[in-house]
Design an enzyme around this catalytic site. Structure first.
Site, short mmCIF file in Angstrom:
data_model
loop_
_atom_site.label_atom_id
_atom_site.label_comp_id
_atom_site.label_asym_id
_atom_site.label_seq_id
_atom_site.Cartn_x
_atom_site.Cartn_y
_atom_site.Cartn_z
N CYS A 105 32.06 34.25 53.24
CA CYS A 105 31.66 34.08 51.85
C CYS A 105 30.79 35.27 51.48
O CYS A 105 29.74 35.49 52.10
CB CYS A 105 30.87 32.77 51.72
SG CYS A 105 30.20 32.47 50.07
N CYS B 90 35.43 38.13 46.68
CA CYS B 90 35.17 36.71 46.90
C CYS B 90 36.36 36.19 47.70
O CYS B 90 37.51 36.51 47.38
CB CYS B 90 35.07 35.99 45.56
SG CYS B 90 35.04 34.19 45.69
N1 DGL Z 1 34.16 32.32 48.66
C1 DGL Z 1 32.86 32.59 48.10
C2 DGL Z 1 32.58 34.09 48.10
O1 DGL Z 1 33.24 34.83 48.82
C3 DGL Z 1 32.78 31.85 46.81
C4 DGL Z 1 31.47 31.88 46.16
C5 DGL Z 1 31.10 30.69 45.34
O2 DGL Z 1 31.02 29.59 45.89
O3 DGL Z 1 30.83 30.91 44.15
O4 DGL Z 1 31.68 34.58 47.46
#
Ligand code: DGL
Length: 284
Positions: A90, A204
Site C-alpha cells: 500500500c 496505488c
Molecule cells: N492500495 C492503497 C495504496 O496503494 C490504497 C489506499 C487507500 O486505502 O486509499 O495506496
C-alpha cells in the site's frame, strides 16, 4: 505471543519453521492483491498471508497519524502470526510508516514497502512529462516527493499529479468496469493527456485493476507503470539475503487472508484475482 525486539541484531540462522512461514502482505483493502499476483509469479513456492483492513479502507483520505496507527496494528498482527517478512502493499501506508516500522521491528522482521514507480517512467518518457495517479495521502507523503526531487527534477522531467477519492471504492466494490468509473477516470486523466503526459504511474495498488477502464477512458496515449513487479523482485532479494527462501522440495504454497470488514465481499474478490491454491479465509 512474540514481542518484537527493538533493533536487536539476530545473527542466528533461520530455522525450518521460519523458512516455511508465509510472506505477510498488507493493504488497506483488496488492492494489494495486485502485488500478491506479482509475488506469486516471482515466488511460486512461497505461501502468503494477506491482511486487508477493509473496515477502514480507504486510507488515502485519513490523517497521517491514523494511517500510521492502522498500519502498525496490521503489521503487528502479521508478525504475531509468524510471517517471515512483511510487504506493505500500500503506497499510502508505506508513505507514513516504513521508517517507524523498521525501527520497531529491526532484524526480527524485514519490511518491504512501496513507492510509486517514478524511476521507470522518467526513463521511458518521450515528451518529458509524466503523471502520477495516487491517493491524497501518497501525494503528500515524503516518499514520493523525495523521488520527484531525486530522480525527476535532475532529469528535467515534469511530474504532474492527480487523485480521485472515488477510485479505490470503485475497485473495493467491484465496480471498476462501470461507466461511472470510466467517466471519473476520463475526468481525472484527460487533463494529464492534454498537458502532454505520456507515462502514467499507478501510485496505488488498487489501480492496476483499473487498467482496462483507463484504456477505455483515454485510449493509449498513457503508458501505464505500476510497482508490483519491482516489489516482488525486491522481496526475492530480501528473502535470499536473510536465508529465508523456501527450498525446491517445500510443501506446496498456500494463500490465506484475513479481512477486518465484510468477508463475503472479500471472498468474491479473492476468487476473481488470486491464482494461488488452498485459499482459506479468517477474520482479523
Ligand atoms: N492500495 C492503497 C495504496 O496503494 C490504497 C489506499 C487507500 O486505502 O486509499 O495506496
Amino acid at each position: 505471543m512474540n514481542q518484537p525486539a527493538h533493533n536487536q541484531p539476530d545473527a542466528a540462522k533461520p530455522d525450518a519453521t521460519k523458512i516455511a512461514a508465509p510472506i505477510g502482505v498488507f493493504d488497506s483493502g483488496m488492492g494489494g492483491l495486485s502485488v500478491v499476483a506479482e509475488l506469486h509469479r516471482h515466488l511460486p513456492r512461497e505461501s502468503i498471508l494477506y491482511y486487508a483492513d477493509t473496515a477502514h479502507v480507504p486510507y488515502g483520505s485519513r490523517s497521517d497519524a491514523e494511517i500510521l496507527a492502522l498500519t502498525a496494528r496490521a503489521v503487528a498482527w502479521l508478525f504475531e502470526k509468524g510471517c517471515k517478512v512483511v510487504v506493505v502493499a500500500c503506497n499510502t501506508a508505506s508513505a507514513f510508516s516504513l521508517t517507524s516500522l523498521r525501527q520497531h521491528y529491526g532484524v526480527q522482521l524485514p519490511i518491504i514497502g512501496l513507492v510509486p514507480a517514478l524511476k521507470p517512467a522518467v526513463a521511458a518518457t518521450q515528451t518529458g512529462v509524466v503523471a502520477v495517479l495516487a491517493t491524497a495521502g501518497t501525494l503528500r507523503g515524503h516518499l514520493l516527493n523525495d523521488v520527484i526531487r531525486q530522480i525527476a527534477e535532475p532529469a528535467g522531467v515534469t511530474v504532474l499529479t492527480a487523485f480521485s477519492a472515488a477510485l479505490v471504492p470503485f475497485v473495493e466494490h467491484s465496480q471498476h468496469h462501470s461507466t461511472e468509473c470510466e467517466h471519473e477516470l476520463k475526468r481525472v486523466l484527460q487533463p494529464l493527456c492534454d498537458a502532454g503526459a505520456d507515462q502514467l504511474v499507478l501510485g496505488c495498488t488498487h489501480y492496476p485493476f483499473l487498467s482496462a477502464a483507463i484504456g477505455r477512458a483515454v485510449g493509449d496515449q498513457l503508458q501505464l507503470i505500476d510497482s508490483g513487479a519491482a516489489v516482488a523482485r525486491q522481496t526475492v532479494r530480501v528473502l535470499i539475503e536473510h536465508g529465508l527462501l523456501r527450498p525446491v522440495h517445500a510443501e506446496p504454497a498456500c494463500f490465506e487472508y484475513a479481512v477486518t470488514g465484510d468477508p463475503e465481499r472479500a471472498a468474491l474478490m479473492v476468487a476473481q484475482w488470486v491464482a494461488l491454491p488452498f485459499c482459506r479465509v479468517s477474520v482479523a
